[in-house]
Design a protein around this motif. Structure first.
Motif, PDB file in Angstrom:
ATOM      1  N   PRO A  98     -30.504  32.804  50.558  1.00 55.01           N
ATOM      2  CA  PRO A  98     -30.726  32.366  51.939  1.00 55.01           C
ATOM      3  C   PRO A  98     -30.107  30.990  52.162  1.00 55.01           C
ATOM      4  O   PRO A  98     -29.976  30.189  51.237  1.00 55.01           O
ATOM      5  CB  PRO A  98     -32.254  32.316  52.050  1.00 55.01           C
ATOM      6  CG  PRO A  98     -32.740  32.130  50.648  1.00 55.01           C
ATOM      7  CD  PRO A  98     -31.754  32.858  49.775  1.00 55.01           C
ATOM      8  N   GLY A  99     -29.716  30.740  53.396  1.00 57.42           N
ATOM      9  CA  GLY A  99     -29.128  29.453  53.715  1.00 57.42           C
ATOM     10  C   GLY A  99     -27.669  29.363  53.319  1.00 57.42           C
ATOM     11  O   GLY A  99     -27.028  30.350  52.937  1.00 57.42           O
ATOM     12  N   ALA A 100     -27.130  28.134  53.408  1.00 57.42           N
ATOM     13  CA  ALA A 100     -25.709  27.916  53.129  1.00 57.42           C
ATOM     14  C   ALA A 100     -25.345  28.217  51.681  1.00 57.42           C
ATOM     15  O   ALA A 100     -24.178  28.480  51.376  1.00 57.42           O
ATOM     16  CB  ALA A 100     -25.330  26.482  53.480  1.00 57.42           C
ATOM     17  N   GLU A 101     -26.322  28.202  50.780  1.00 59.34           N
ATOM     18  CA  GLU A 101     -26.037  28.522  49.378  1.00 59.34           C
ATOM     19  C   GLU A 101     -25.500  29.936  49.218  1.00 59.34           C
ATOM     20  O   GLU A 101     -24.868  30.247  48.203  1.00 59.34           O
ATOM     21  CB  GLU A 101     -27.293  28.335  48.525  1.00 59.34           C
ATOM     22  CG  GLU A 101     -27.626  26.899  48.225  1.00 59.34           C
ATOM     23  CD  GLU A 101     -28.770  26.775  47.238  1.00 59.34           C
ATOM     24  OE1 GLU A 101     -28.496  26.470  46.062  1.00 59.34           O
ATOM     25  OE2 GLU A 101     -29.925  26.994  47.644  1.00 59.34           O
ATOM     26  N   GLY A 102     -25.734  30.783  50.189  1.00 62.21           N
ATOM     27  CA  GLY A 102     -25.211  32.135  50.130  1.00 62.21           C
ATOM     28  C   GLY A 102     -23.705  32.203  50.234  1.00 62.21           C
ATOM     29  O   GLY A 102     -23.123  33.275  50.072  1.00 62.21           O
ATOM     30  N   TRP A 103     -23.045  31.055  50.503  1.00 62.96           N
ATOM     31  CA  TRP A 103     -21.580  30.998  50.550  1.00 62.96           C
ATOM     32  C   TRP A 103     -20.986  30.430  49.258  1.00 62.96           C
ATOM     33  O   TRP A 103     -19.776  30.362  49.126  1.00 62.96           O
ATOM     34  CB  TRP A 103     -21.117  30.172  51.746  1.00 62.96           C
ATOM     35  CG  TRP A 103     -20.981  30.967  53.004  1.00 62.96           C
ATOM     36  CD1 TRP A 103     -19.826  31.399  53.585  1.00 62.96           C
ATOM     37  CD2 TRP A 103     -22.033  31.439  53.849  1.00 62.96           C
ATOM     38  NE1 TRP A 103     -20.089  32.106  54.728  1.00 62.96           N
ATOM     39  CE2 TRP A 103     -21.442  32.151  54.923  1.00 62.96           C
ATOM     40  CE3 TRP A 103     -23.434  31.343  53.821  1.00 62.96           C
ATOM     41  CZ2 TRP A 103     -22.188  32.747  55.940  1.00 62.96           C
ATOM     42  CZ3 TRP A 103     -24.179  31.935  54.834  1.00 62.96           C
ATOM     43  CH2 TRP A 103     -23.561  32.624  55.867  1.00 62.96           C
ATOM     44  N   LEU A 104     -21.832  30.045  48.315  1.00 60.64           N
ATOM     45  CA  LEU A 104     -21.322  29.557  47.035  1.00 60.64           C
ATOM     46  C   LEU A 104     -20.544  30.668  46.330  1.00 60.64           C
ATOM     47  O   LEU A 104     -20.941  31.836  46.365  1.00 60.64           O
ATOM     48  CB  LEU A 104     -22.469  29.100  46.136  1.00 60.64           C
ATOM     49  CG  LEU A 104     -23.098  27.741  46.445  1.00 60.64           C
ATOM     50  CD1 LEU A 104     -24.426  27.589  45.708  1.00 60.64           C
ATOM     51  CD2 LEU A 104     -22.145  26.615  46.049  1.00 60.64           C
ATOM     52  N   LEU A 105     -19.467  30.287  45.672  1.00 60.89           N
ATOM     53  CA  LEU A 105     -18.676  31.267  44.929  1.00 60.89           C
ATOM     54  C   LEU A 105     -18.930  31.186  43.429  1.00 60.89           C
ATOM     55  O   LEU A 105     -19.033  32.195  42.758  1.00 60.89           O
ATOM     56  CB  LEU A 105     -17.182  31.058  45.211  1.00 60.89           C
ATOM     57  CG  LEU A 105     -16.716  31.298  46.642  1.00 60.89           C
ATOM     58  CD1 LEU A 105     -15.208  31.113  46.732  1.00 60.89           C
ATOM     59  CD2 LEU A 105     -17.110  32.691  47.128  1.00 60.89           C
ATOM     60  N   SER A 106     -18.987  29.965  42.909  1.00 66.97           N
ATOM     61  CA  SER A 106     -19.109  29.820  41.459  1.00 66.97           C
ATOM     62  C   SER A 106     -19.878  28.548  41.140  1.00 66.97           C
ATOM     63  O   SER A 106     -20.228  27.772  42.033  1.00 66.97           O
ATOM     64  CB  SER A 106     -17.726  29.789  40.806  1.00 66.97           C
ATOM     65  OG  SER A 106     -16.953  28.735  41.341  1.00 66.97           O
ATOM     66  N   ASN A 107     -20.143  28.365  39.848  1.00 64.03           N
ATOM     67  CA  ASN A 107     -20.915  27.183  39.448  1.00 64.03           C
ATOM     68  C   ASN A 107     -20.138  25.904  39.769  1.00 64.03           C
ATOM     69  O   ASN A 107     -18.914  25.899  39.881  1.00 64.03           O
ATOM     70  CB  ASN A 107     -21.284  27.253  37.968  1.00 64.03           C
ATOM     71  CG  ASN A 107     -20.102  27.455  37.062  1.00 64.03           C
ATOM     72  OD1 ASN A 107     -19.122  28.096  37.439  1.00 64.03           O
ATOM     73  ND2 ASN A 107     -20.174  26.916  35.864  1.00 64.03           N
ATOM     74  N   SER A 108     -20.866  24.834  39.921  1.00 64.02           N
ATOM     75  CA  SER A 108     -20.329  23.600  40.485  1.00 64.02           C
ATOM     76  C   SER A 108     -19.618  22.736  39.451  1.00 64.02           C
ATOM     77  O   SER A 108     -19.883  22.822  38.247  1.00 64.02           O
ATOM     78  CB  SER A 108     -21.469  22.791  41.116  1.00 64.02           C
ATOM     79  OG  SER A 108     -22.161  23.543  42.085  1.00 64.02           O
TER      80      SER A 108
END
Length: 427
Positions: A294-304
């Protein structure tokens, strides 16, 4: 503030400035003579906070001590490290914490957001943007339009200043939105225009875009850490930013995005999926079927990139302490002082120099752009004298007095150097 053209005035303002101590927390480049340079280039790359090394060394020590186990078992494990930046970033852009996330770089994020929010349908296919937008924005939009099967010259509507003017009138932007309302899918503007330093009326643009039935997003590369914003309350659909300019996070540092919760919390919002955006509780099950966070984290692709995020945390800690509203108050005074000195002490008019940044303090950030025809020798001259600023083709010198680390003394000294350089060359 009643400005005065004396060094005593500049020193007194620095003495009264509650933010002045923050200057000591940054590392300044030095001139060949060993003096600190006058650094007015925070709109391209912010200075390094002295605390950055400590933040980086902490993560390097984790890597040495834990290796792969640093992801889960170290203090502040890497698995969720990006979440430490969420609240400070949200405060800077005026968002709810779950509407922002630090990830990727700016242009990558623009592409990802355009995948989600440029969705031509039922005759709505046009994107409206400012003419002369930063090339990355132009190229990203051009390629996304082509990807959807449209010709850029037909699908991209650019709004330019009126003949003889340098900045856009808000009324002209709103009129262009209304004129194209039946075919408009998206309005994509910068928050602050990189070349002129114009701060656009983001609430008005957003309202007009929505009234036209279009979505609205912003590239905040020059607005982030520069001016206060209220993206959630303004109803902005999405935004992206870099963090190495006014946010002082280091060259090429991890960027970020904002996505309004009406889209961010809807798993049906289209996106390019990546495993780090998948449901955190099920991420390591390695199963088919993307279930977005949920939220903008749902657009993460890979680890930071942990080292990059650590550098960003060092800077965000300073912003948390200083406060963006207090920084804006000083910025208005500092940029105003620079403008006053250029007009009344240097006498730009008599040298044929025009300040193309809006004269209204509320319509600009911490930047003044000087139109100097044939002025590259002038730029080189002040560079040799220890002033680090920015030259933009074909004929603009950009000056960015950043309130976190620049002083009134910087402005005064720059204007003395600038006047001397003008006297020594022929424009």
């Amino acid at each position: 503030m009643h400005y005065q053209p004396t060094e005593a005035f500049a020193k007194e303002q620095d003495r009264l400035d509650p933010l002045a101590p923050f200057r000591e927390r940054f590392l300044f480049p030095q001139t060949p003579s060993g003096e600190l340079a006058i650094y007015f280039c925070g709109n391209s790359l912010g200075l390094q906070p002295k605390a950055t090394r400590e933040y980086l060394e902490k993560e390097l020590q984790k890597w040495a001590q834990y290796a792969v186990d640093g992801h889960f078992w170290a203090e502040e494990p890497w698995y969720t490290y990006h979440q430490h930046l969420t609240k400070p970033l949200a405060r800077l852009v005026g968002a709810l914490p779950h509407e922002v996330v630090a990830m990727n770089n700016l242009t990558t994020n623009l592409h990802l957001l355009l995948v989600s929010f440029y969705r031509p349908a039922q005759g709505r296919y046009k994107i409206l943007m400012e003419g002369g937008a930063f090339p990355s924005d132009q190229y990203a939009v051009e390629s996304q339009v082509r990807l959807k099967g449209y010709a850029p010259e037909q699908a991209i509507v650019e709004v330019f200043p009126r003949p003889g003017e340098h900045v856009l009138r808000t009324d002209d932007i709103l009129a262009a939105i209304d004129e194209n309302k039946d075919e408009l899918a998206l309005v994509l503007f910068s928050g602050i225009q990189y070349y002129t330093g114009q701060l656009f009326d983001m609430p008005a643009i957003t309202k007009a875009a929505h009234a036209a039935g279009a979505l609205c997003g912003f590239d905040l590369a020059h607005a982030m850490g520069n001016v206060p914003m209220q993206l959630h309350n303004w109803g902005v659909d999405f935004a992206a930013w870099c963090t190495y300019k006014y946010l002082n996070s280091g060259p090429g540092s991890t960027a970020g995005v904002y996505i309004h919760e009406r889209w961010a919390n809807d798993p049906a919002t289209p996106r390019f999926a990546g495993w780090w955006g998948h449901n955190q509780q099920e991420r390591f099950k390695m199963e088919k079927g993307f279930k977005p966070m949920p939220g903008a984290e749902g657009w993460l692709l890979s680890n930071s990139n942990i080292l990059s995020l650590a550098a960003q945390r060092a800077s965000l800690a300073i912003f948390e302490e200083a406060g963006i509203e207090a920084l804006r108050r000083k910025s208005l005074q500092l940029t105003g002082y620079l403008e006053w000195m250029l007009c009344h002490q240097v006498g730009c008019d008599k040298w044929g120099i025009e300040i193309i940044t809006p004269s209204d303090p509320e319509a600009r950030g911490a930047q003044l752009s000087l139109l100097v025809k044939g002025g590259k020798p002038l730029f080189d001259k002040i560079d040799e004298a220890g002033v680090i600023c920015d030259w933009r083709e074909p004929n603009v010198i950009r000056l960015a007095p950043a309130p976190l680390y620049n002083s009134f003394q910087d402005v005064y000294t720059f204007c003395q150097i600038f006047t001397k350089a003008l006297q020594e060359i022929t424009l």
